[in-house]
Design an enzyme around this catalytic site. Sequence first.
Site, mmCIF file in Angstrom:
data_model
loop_
_atom_site.group_PDB
_atom_site.id
_atom_site.type_symbol
_atom_site.label_atom_id
_atom_site.label_comp_id
_atom_site.label_asym_id
_atom_site.label_seq_id
_atom_site.Cartn_x
_atom_site.Cartn_y
_atom_site.Cartn_z
ATOM 1 N N SER A 151 0.922 -1.324 0.020
ATOM 2 C CA SER A 151 0.045 0.002 0.045
ATOM 3 C C SER A 151 0.935 1.070 0.027
ATOM 4 O O SER A 151 2.301 1.143 0.007
ATOM 5 C CB SER A 151 -0.811 0.158 1.190
ATOM 6 O OG SER A 151 -0.095 0.154 2.381
ATOM 7 N N LYS A 152 0.193 2.548 0.090
ATOM 8 C CA LYS A 152 0.693 3.351 -0.247
ATOM 9 C C LYS A 152 1.828 3.869 0.724
ATOM 10 O O LYS A 152 2.898 4.451 0.325
ATOM 11 C CB LYS A 152 -0.292 4.582 0.228
ATOM 12 C CG LYS A 152 0.229 6.213 -0.326
ATOM 13 C CD LYS A 152 0.133 6.232 -2.104
ATOM 14 C CE LYS A 152 0.737 7.115 -2.383
ATOM 15 N NZ LYS A 152 1.518 7.197 -3.688
#
Length: 386
Positions: A151-152
């Site tokens: 994820s980010k």
Amino acid sequence: YHCYCSPERLEAVRTEQQAQKSQYQGYDRHCRNLTAEERAEKENEGIKPVIRLKVPTEGKTSFTDILMGKITRKNSDVSPDPILLKSDGFPTYHLANVIDDHLMEITHIMRAQEWIPSGPLHILLYEAFGWEPPLYCHLPMVMGKDGQKLSKRHGSTAVAEFRKEGYLPEALLNYVSLVGWSYDGSREFFTKEELEELFSLEKINKAPGVFDYKKLEWFNGQYIRQKSDEELLELLMPYLEATGWDLSNKAVLLHLTAVAKDRLKVLKDIVVLARFLFEEPSWDDCSLFAAKGVDLSVASIALKRAYEILRSGLEAKKEQSVIEEELAALAGELGIKINGVFQPLRVAITGSTVSLPLFDSIELLGFDHTMNRIEDALKQVQKGIE
RNA sequence: GGUUCCUUCGUCUAACGGUUAGGACGGGAGAUUCUCAGUCUUCAAAUAGGGGUUCGAUUCCCCUAGGAACUACCA
């Protein structure tokens, strides 16, 4: 079937199940068997219903995954009566997905393994419609360093971001192809065309893989070094242009590219390496002039003498190797290591202890500019000593 | 909690049931060298644990442990 349960009731059911640590989770099928009267009553109250799927409570549903093999789930374990149509009339993902894929005549669905649990539900949906389900292939997921879904917070995850950072498309493609797949365990370099030829679903690993930014960087460096100077410069230009520097001298840029090539991990790195060409150093920290184990006063003398050697040497158009020897001799004379002479020069010319090779830096900067800088640096050092 | 999937160096991975368990990134050491890189040489590093089956298990089976995903009127 129509369901009139309010979000509040659903929420209450959920918290109750959690509090009880109930084995059963999800919708309690409250509206599954409403009588016609009960439904009419709800309708009269003006409640807009959602439409749920009546999932069989008995039996099991299975499908064959190209990678995973046969996947079976008891119907009682399939999400209990999921919402198909929301109260606002819009479909949820599962409904839309099945209908869309069917209408698009999709034959193979390849998606991440996180979708495996929804597989049986989708099959149920296809069966409910009387449609032939497509072939499924659930691919291993890509995780971050912590083993969680990428994820980010793990860094860049969108292709556009990798491009912006200065990753080459061919490097990213090559790297990604090797997460969860390998050709023979030893060959690692593949072009897109070769991948089209050699990539096979059968050799994909079932286990999820961790995205290794370090290895991606390495691949990127490898691909950068394969470029010709001209090709590379073209790729570098957007990053250079973004700085607002005067880039009119193509010969200098080409030389810069050639020297920087080995040092680039991502294209963006060129900005740091080129900065000394376009911005004057500030020398805020005079201690940079003094190499390890060298006194600032000695460094000052070294710089002064080195400056003279450089000036006369360059004016006389001496060979680089000859000037180097003279600088080495100076170091010997001052009783310091060779770097004791090179470092102050380097800092004077580039403003940093880390730079491109000294003589390349000088050539890129030009004789006059170089000399001026060293003179300025000399003044700074004097101030620093006082 | 429930359901499902997964398990070889730190990471990505290779190995017809028989190998000193191989390669790559990263890490260590060394060489090259004006710094940083790059390049070259080299070293360390793994079959999660326990039971089976077998002459022989990284490989097949079972159990345990661990990890992950899903568990929305999101997709």
